[in-house]
Design an enzyme around this catalytic site. Sequence first.
Site, PDB file in Angstrom:
ATOM      1  N   ASP A 132      -5.229 -11.076 103.676  1.00  0.00           N
ATOM      2  CA  ASP A 132      -5.454  -9.627 103.714  1.00  0.00           C
ATOM      3  C   ASP A 132      -6.157  -9.277 105.030  1.00  0.00           C
ATOM      4  OD1 ASP A 132      -5.363  -8.833 100.408  1.00  0.00           O
ATOM      5  OD2 ASP A 132      -5.671 -10.915 101.018  1.00  0.00           O
ATOM      6  N   ASP A 164     -14.993   3.925  83.598  1.00  0.00           N
ATOM      7  CA  ASP A 164     -15.369   4.591  84.846  1.00  0.00           C
ATOM      8  C   ASP A 164     -14.633   5.932  84.980  1.00  0.00           C
ATOM      9  OD1 ASP A 164     -15.966   4.859  87.823  1.00  0.00           O
ATOM     10  OD2 ASP A 164     -16.795   2.881  87.415  1.00  0.00           O
ATOM     11  N   ASP A 183      -7.578   7.605  78.710  1.00  0.00           N
ATOM     12  CA  ASP A 183      -8.402   8.610  79.372  1.00  0.00           C
ATOM     13  C   ASP A 183      -9.138   9.394  78.284  1.00  0.00           C
ATOM     14  OD1 ASP A 183      -9.413  10.899  80.483  1.00  0.00           O
ATOM     15  OD2 ASP A 183      -7.664  11.321  81.739  1.00  0.00           O
ATOM     16  N   HIS A 197     -14.076   6.649  92.428  1.00  0.00           N
ATOM     17  CA  HIS A 197     -15.086   5.628  92.113  1.00  0.00           C
ATOM     18  C   HIS A 197     -14.488   4.473  91.301  1.00  0.00           C
ATOM     19  CE1 HIS A 197     -18.725   4.078  89.958  1.00  0.00           C
ATOM     20  NE2 HIS A 197     -19.313   4.316  91.124  1.00  0.00           N
ATOM     21  N   ALA A 299     -27.715  -0.472  81.092  1.00  0.00           N
ATOM     22  CA  ALA A 299     -28.065  -1.832  81.515  1.00  0.00           C
ATOM     23  C   ALA A 299     -29.223  -2.398  80.702  1.00  0.00           C
ATOM     24  CB  ALA A 299     -28.410  -1.831  82.999  1.00  0.00           C
ATOM     25  N   SER A 365     -23.358   0.462  91.393  1.00  0.00           N
ATOM     26  CA  SER A 365     -21.971   0.603  90.918  1.00  0.00           C
ATOM     27  C   SER A 365     -21.064  -0.435  91.549  1.00  0.00           C
ATOM     28  CB  SER A 365     -21.401   1.958  91.339  1.00  0.00           C
ATOM     29  OG  SER A 365     -21.777   2.953  90.459  1.00  0.00           O
TER      30      SER A 365
END
Lengths: 614, 74
Positions: A132, A164, A183, A197, A299, A365
Amino acid sequence: MRKLVLAGLFLVGLIWAIASFSGLAAQGTYDRIVLDFREDVDAAQIEQQVQTIAQKYNVRPRLNSEFSQPDHLYTVKGDKALLNALKHDLKQYTEYVEPDYIYSIPESQDSRVNVSIGKEASPIQASQAPNDPMYSQQWNLHSINVESSWQDTKGKGATVAVIDTGISEVPDLKETSFAKGYDFVNDREDARDDNGHGTHVAGTIAQSTNNGFGVAGIAYEATLMPLKVLSASGGGTVADIAEAIRFAADHGANVINMSLGGGGESSAMAEAIDYAHKKGVLVIAAAGNSGQNSASYPARYPHVLGVAALDSSGQKADYSNFGAGVDVSAPGGSTSEENAAGGILQNTIDPSTGESTFAAFQGTSMAAPHVAGVAALVSASGVKDPDEVAAALTQSARKVQDDELNHYGAGKLDAAAAVKLALKGKITFNDFFQWLRDSGYLNPRFWIDGGVVALVPKLAMVVGSYLLAFFLRNYFPFAWSWSMASGLIAGSSGLFFLKGIYIFDLPQAPLRVMGSSIPELGSSIQGSGALNPLFASVLIPLALVVLLLGHAQWKWFAIGSTIGVTACLAVSAAIDPQLMWLGDGALARGFLIVNALLCYGLVWLAIKPGDKIA
Amino acid sequence: MSTTVNGIIDRKGFGTGTWAIDSEDGQTYELHKPPSELQKKGLKVKVEGKIRDDIMTLAMIGPVLEVQKFEILK
């Protein structure tokens, strides 16, 4: 004679090695040739030369990529004969004309079967780098040591749910496999991204890799499950997120990544996480970006691996939360308006146009999906139980010395070490505190960092102080007492286990102070690993002895703590001589040794022969 | 429960960017779907709104403030 034979054998070996060394170049294959024109040759002349060779050899030279114009880098299809001809024709116009070697990752299983050990060494190592083109900008993948892990697995068979903003199938996700998602914002099956994001996060986990395009991802043969819970503006409800967690658990996810956080405690969410954990899913979440002590929800829930962010230098990123709830740390990057190179680069969408773009983002993130990607590698290596996957990730992490405020959790993520540990198949749960917490013996408002205390030096200090006391007892017989024993503990190790206990949203300093021995007190509030030389010296023991010598019982506390400090300073001098202002070199070590000896002398003076407890 | 925050509007660089208000007492609030008048970096404002405890975000920079009333201060 013997020397002569040996020298002869050495020479023969050397000549054989040189003769049989065919050079790296000969090992490559190519069907294209690279032409790099000199910078000082003007564009018209280059154009003319390109046309000439195109006609003469019936080939079509092309710019290598859209970025090649400033460098005048062309490629042309051809073999060795054309290479030599072009070298000759274009000598005065080019910097170089050379083969465009094809690099590829050897299929690990096959190549290890076919290649003998002797030849395996460097060429395979070098060609582990994927093709890549922007891979070289991914400092983050280098820092987690991902290339070596690809020798064993690329994540095939593992499914990672990305909870997300959704995932759009940008060009550099074309070869990545997807599971059915949902969704939850718009209540439909198509979970494409309208923010950018989620696609970025998904890219870190499983960007199509070794596809000659864009950037690389970690577990690029794993399957992604897109679950959209955050709207285009970047927020979503706890209810939707809890539903998405259950959806992932019910549809075969092995790992859940949640690069989101905030809000308050929610039993719906806690129950969903427990449900996923029981179904064998490892849940990973970002620690949060407010630069504060304690991770944000989710978290901090039990059974969630909280991830703090590192910048490109390997330090905790400024914005990253720390302390309670941080289990491990991984690259999250740090970008500024002038410099995007410090961020994490992936393929995503530009939300204003919906078009594909390569963007560098920062945040916890970005750190969480590194851990999710490596979790997928571990899962694909055969370790399925979520607690075992978590243990493989944390036990293999690179430990950070003196992490008193828990910036790094168990340490910095290491993909290769995690996969190695997983393949060994022996993951041990030696973290007693973890077990205690998970078993519900502790209130969930507490959080325990089992790794914060270096156990061996602490035990050496306690045992050392007791041995010293025994030794002295031979000369000056005295009876054991509680005041003596508590003095020994206070002077040598303190109630060190308290240092690993955190209470969410409260400063940890009081627990650190209570968990410190006398020499450590001078630096415990700052949470520094270095000792304060005013406290790590004979001064406090001397004051205690002077003040308490007249008291029949407290005198023994003073003597006990002086013995304890002796052991603490001696062990520190031997293992880790770090002092504020004095550094960690010979000066610090000398200071500690001298003070340990002074303390010992003080004990000697304080215990009068034949003294007994009243 | 309504909260009033005095502070300065800022654009925080997480993801593609998030509107926030840095309050005078040092707390950063993430603005939940802020009106376009508030989407201007450096603006000094007084914002009245509701803390949304039921919302999680990708920015994770602090409490989420849903704006109900605002006043731009000179």
